[in-house]
Design a protein around this motif. Structure first.
Motif, PDB file in Angstrom:
ATOM      1  N   HIS A  53      -4.101   5.807   7.770  1.00 33.40           N
ATOM      2  CA  HIS A  53      -5.161   5.111   7.049  1.00 33.40           C
ATOM      3  C   HIS A  53      -5.941   6.112   6.195  1.00 33.40           C
ATOM      4  CE1 HIS A  53      -4.634   2.145  10.428  1.00 33.40           C
ATOM      5  NE2 HIS A  53      -4.473   1.421   9.349  1.00 33.40           N
ATOM      6  N   PRO A  54      -6.491   5.649   5.063  1.00 31.93           N
ATOM      7  CA  PRO A  54      -7.191   6.577   4.167  1.00 31.93           C
ATOM      8  C   PRO A  54      -8.486   7.125   4.757  1.00 31.93           C
ATOM      9  CG  PRO A  54      -7.296   4.303   3.373  1.00 31.93           C
ATOM     10  CD  PRO A  54      -6.412   4.301   4.556  1.00 31.93           C
ATOM     11  N   THR A  55      -8.766   8.360   4.417  1.00 29.03           N
ATOM     12  CA  THR A  55     -10.008   9.014   4.823  1.00 29.03           C
ATOM     13  C   THR A  55     -11.107   8.609   3.836  1.00 29.03           C
ATOM     14  OG1 THR A  55      -9.661  10.924   3.408  1.00 29.03           O
ATOM     15  CG2 THR A  55      -8.676  11.008   5.628  1.00 29.03           C
ATOM     16  N   PRO A  56     -12.386   8.874   4.154  1.00 29.15           N
ATOM     17  CA  PRO A  56     -13.459   8.590   3.185  1.00 29.15           C
ATOM     18  C   PRO A  56     -13.221   9.253   1.823  1.00 29.15           C
ATOM     19  CG  PRO A  56     -14.407   8.949   5.339  1.00 29.15           C
ATOM     20  CD  PRO A  56     -12.930   9.280   5.456  1.00 29.15           C
ATOM     21  N   SER A  57     -12.728  10.462   1.816  1.00 29.63           N
ATOM     22  CA  SER A  57     -12.424  11.147   0.563  1.00 29.63           C
ATOM     23  C   SER A  57     -11.330  10.417  -0.210  1.00 29.63           C
ATOM     24  CB  SER A  57     -11.996  12.582   0.865  1.00 29.63           C
ATOM     25  OG  SER A  57     -11.513  13.207  -0.273  1.00 29.63           O
ATOM     26  N   ASP A  58     -10.277   9.976   0.498  1.00 32.03           N
ATOM     27  CA  ASP A  58      -9.195   9.205  -0.130  1.00 32.03           C
ATOM     28  C   ASP A  58      -9.737   7.906  -0.726  1.00 32.03           C
ATOM     29  OD1 ASP A  58      -7.294  11.063   0.765  1.00 32.03           O
ATOM     30  OD2 ASP A  58      -6.851   9.897   2.579  1.00 32.03           O
ATOM     31  N   ARG A  84      -1.900   0.875  -5.064  1.00 31.16           N
ATOM     32  CA  ARG A  84      -2.176   0.917  -3.624  1.00 31.16           C
ATOM     33  C   ARG A  84      -2.531  -0.461  -3.055  1.00 31.16           C
ATOM     34  NH1 ARG A  84      -4.347   5.810  -1.738  1.00 31.16           N
ATOM     35  NH2 ARG A  84      -4.583   4.744   0.257  1.00 31.16           N
ATOM     36  N   VAL A  85      -2.380  -1.510  -3.874  1.00 34.27           N
ATOM     37  CA  VAL A  85      -2.597  -2.883  -3.413  1.00 34.27           C
ATOM     38  C   VAL A  85      -1.229  -3.505  -3.194  1.00 34.27           C
ATOM     39  CG1 VAL A  85      -3.537  -5.149  -4.016  1.00 34.27           C
ATOM     40  CG2 VAL A  85      -4.792  -3.075  -4.655  1.00 34.27           C
ATOM     41  N   ALA A  86      -1.012  -4.043  -1.998  1.00 35.51           N
ATOM     42  CA  ALA A  86       0.274  -4.659  -1.672  1.00 35.51           C
ATOM     43  C   ALA A  86       0.550  -5.842  -2.599  1.00 35.51           C
ATOM     44  CB  ALA A  86       0.272  -5.125  -0.217  1.00 35.51           C
ATOM     45  N   ASP A  87       1.812  -6.013  -2.971  1.00 37.94           N
ATOM     46  CA  ASP A  87       2.183  -7.137  -3.839  1.00 37.94           C
ATOM     47  C   ASP A  87       1.785  -8.475  -3.234  1.00 37.94           C
ATOM     48  OD1 ASP A  87       3.235  -5.452  -5.772  1.00 37.94           O
ATOM     49  OD2 ASP A  87       5.288  -5.617  -5.010  1.00 37.94           O
ATOM     50  N   GLU A 141     -11.379   3.750  12.720  1.00 38.76           N
ATOM     51  CA  GLU A 141      -9.919   3.805  12.728  1.00 38.76           C
ATOM     52  C   GLU A 141      -9.339   3.812  11.319  1.00 38.76           C
ATOM     53  OE1 GLU A 141      -8.191   4.232  15.582  1.00 38.76           O
ATOM     54  OE2 GLU A 141     -10.168   4.375  16.483  1.00 38.76           O
ATOM     55  N   GLY A 142     -10.166   3.570  10.314  1.00 38.06           N
ATOM     56  CA  GLY A 142      -9.698   3.608   8.934  1.00 38.06           C
ATOM     57  C   GLY A 142      -8.982   2.362   8.468  1.00 38.06           C
ATOM     58  N   GLU A 143      -8.894   1.348   9.329  1.00 37.23           N
ATOM     59  CA  GLU A 143      -8.176   0.141   8.932  1.00 37.23           C
ATOM     60  C   GLU A 143      -8.982  -0.685   7.935  1.00 37.23           C
ATOM     61  OE1 GLU A 143      -5.947  -3.737  10.849  1.00 37.23           O
ATOM     62  OE2 GLU A 143      -7.209  -2.520  12.134  1.00 37.23           O
ATOM     63  N   TRP A 144     -10.304  -0.740   8.105  1.00 37.02           N
ATOM     64  CA  TRP A 144     -11.174  -1.520   7.231  1.00 37.02           C
ATOM     65  C   TRP A 144     -12.130  -0.606   6.485  1.00 37.02           C
ATOM     66  CZ3 TRP A 144     -11.086  -6.591   5.999  1.00 37.02           C
ATOM     67  CH2 TRP A 144     -10.299  -7.429   6.798  1.00 37.02           C
ATOM     68  N   ALA A 145     -12.457  -0.995   5.269  1.00 35.96           N
ATOM     69  CA  ALA A 145     -13.484  -0.297   4.490  1.00 35.96           C
ATOM     70  C   ALA A 145     -14.280  -1.334   3.713  1.00 35.96           C
ATOM     71  CB  ALA A 145     -12.859   0.707   3.533  1.00 35.96           C
ATOM     72  N   ALA A 146     -15.589  -1.135   3.668  1.00 36.08           N
ATOM     73  CA  ALA A 146     -16.462  -1.945   2.824  1.00 36.08           C
ATOM     74  C   ALA A 146     -16.800  -1.102   1.609  1.00 36.08           C
ATOM     75  CB  ALA A 146     -17.729  -2.326   3.574  1.00 36.08           C
ATOM     76  N   VAL A 147     -16.544  -1.656   0.432  1.00 32.32           N
ATOM     77  CA  VAL A 147     -16.742  -0.911  -0.806  1.00 32.32           C
ATOM     78  C   VAL A 147     -17.719  -1.684  -1.687  1.00 32.32           C
ATOM     79  CG1 VAL A 147     -15.610   0.114  -2.808  1.00 32.32           C
ATOM     80  CG2 VAL A 147     -14.389  -0.065  -0.626  1.00 32.32           C
ATOM     81  N   GLU A 148     -18.811  -1.014  -2.075  1.00 28.20           N
ATOM     82  CA  GLU A 148     -19.790  -1.609  -2.971  1.00 28.20           C
ATOM     83  C   GLU A 148     -19.545  -1.038  -4.371  1.00 28.20           C
ATOM     84  OE1 GLU A 148     -24.625  -2.201  -3.242  1.00 28.20           O
ATOM     85  OE2 GLU A 148     -23.815  -0.577  -2.023  1.00 28.20           O
ATOM     86  N   ASP A 179      -3.068  -1.131   5.662  1.00 29.15           N
ATOM     87  CA  ASP A 179      -2.002  -1.042   6.664  1.00 29.15           C
ATOM     88  C   ASP A 179      -1.714   0.436   6.951  1.00 29.15           C
ATOM     89  OD1 ASP A 179      -0.383  -0.081   4.591  1.00 29.15           O
ATOM     90  OD2 ASP A 179       0.892  -1.868   4.506  1.00 29.15           O
ATOM     91  N   GLN A 180      -0.720   0.686   7.780  1.00 29.98           N
ATOM     92  CA  GLN A 180      -0.395   2.065   8.186  1.00 29.98           C
ATOM     93  C   GLN A 180       0.130   2.913   7.025  1.00 29.98           C
ATOM     94  OE1 GLN A 180      -0.994   3.726  10.912  1.00 29.98           O
ATOM     95  NE2 GLN A 180      -1.973   1.975  11.884  1.00 29.98           N
ATOM     96  N   ARG A 181       0.574   2.259   5.951  1.00 32.88           N
ATOM     97  CA  ARG A 181       1.055   3.002   4.775  1.00 32.88           C
ATOM     98  C   ARG A 181      -0.089   3.359   3.826  1.00 32.88           C
ATOM     99  NH1 ARG A 181       4.272  -1.085   1.910  1.00 32.88           N
ATOM    100  NH2 ARG A 181       2.670  -2.382   2.824  1.00 32.88           N
ATOM    101  N   GLY A 182      -1.312   2.896   4.156  1.00 33.90           N
ATOM    102  CA  GLY A 182      -2.443   3.134   3.272  1.00 33.90           C
ATOM    103  C   GLY A 182      -2.551   2.133   2.146  1.00 33.90           C
TER     104      GLY A 182
END
Length: 139
Positions: A3-8, A28-31, A83-90, A114-117
């Motif tokens: 999962h992506p880090t905060p920097s990612d 990076r958005v799934a089809d 766990e990096g699975e969810w992120a809230a982005v403003e 997902d696990q692939r980021g």
């Protein structure tokens, strides 16, 4: 890829600030992303794919903006789960519609990775009244 880090996450969402880098975000958005726009505005509803969201929702907004490059979003805040699975982005747009009306819109996207980021689910929140006004006045 884990999962992506905060920097990612910052690097990923900063790609939305320019039409020249927007595709890096959407790579990076799934089809088959499950994208829901909440509320009761003109774009509210469920989009079952990246293509549907880009064509119908993003395309509609881009079509009423003065900037021919479309919506440009600036990252205000990102909060990621442990766990990096969810992120809230403003995100914020400070743009003008074709008729000169200010489109100063703030968005919050709840994104699941997902696990692939890859982003596989989004719930989007924003000022639907402002969107409706811009769409009506720039039809």
């Amino acid at each position: 890829m884990p999962h992506p880090t905060p920097s990612d996450l910052h690097a990923l969402f900063n790609n939305l600030s320019s039409s020249g880098t927007r595709s890096k975000f959407f790579d990076r958005v799934a089809d088959d992303v499950d994208w829901t726009i909440t509320g009761t505005n003109a774009l509210s509803g469920h989009y079952a794919s990246k293509k549907e969201f880009v064509d119908k929702a993003l395309g509609t907004v881009n079509g009423v903006l003065e900037n021919p490059q479309g919506l440009e979003l600036r990252v205000l805040n990102i909060v990621a789960g442990e766990e990096g699975e969810w992120a809230a982005v403003e995100l914020r747009a400070d743009q003008r519609a074709r008729n000169g009306m200010q489109y100063n819109q703030e968005y919050v996207w709840m994104c699941r990775f997902d696990q692939r980021g890859m982003i596989v689910q989004v719930r989007a929140y924003y000022n639907g009244n402002l969107l409706n006004q811009v769409l009506e006045q720039n039809a």
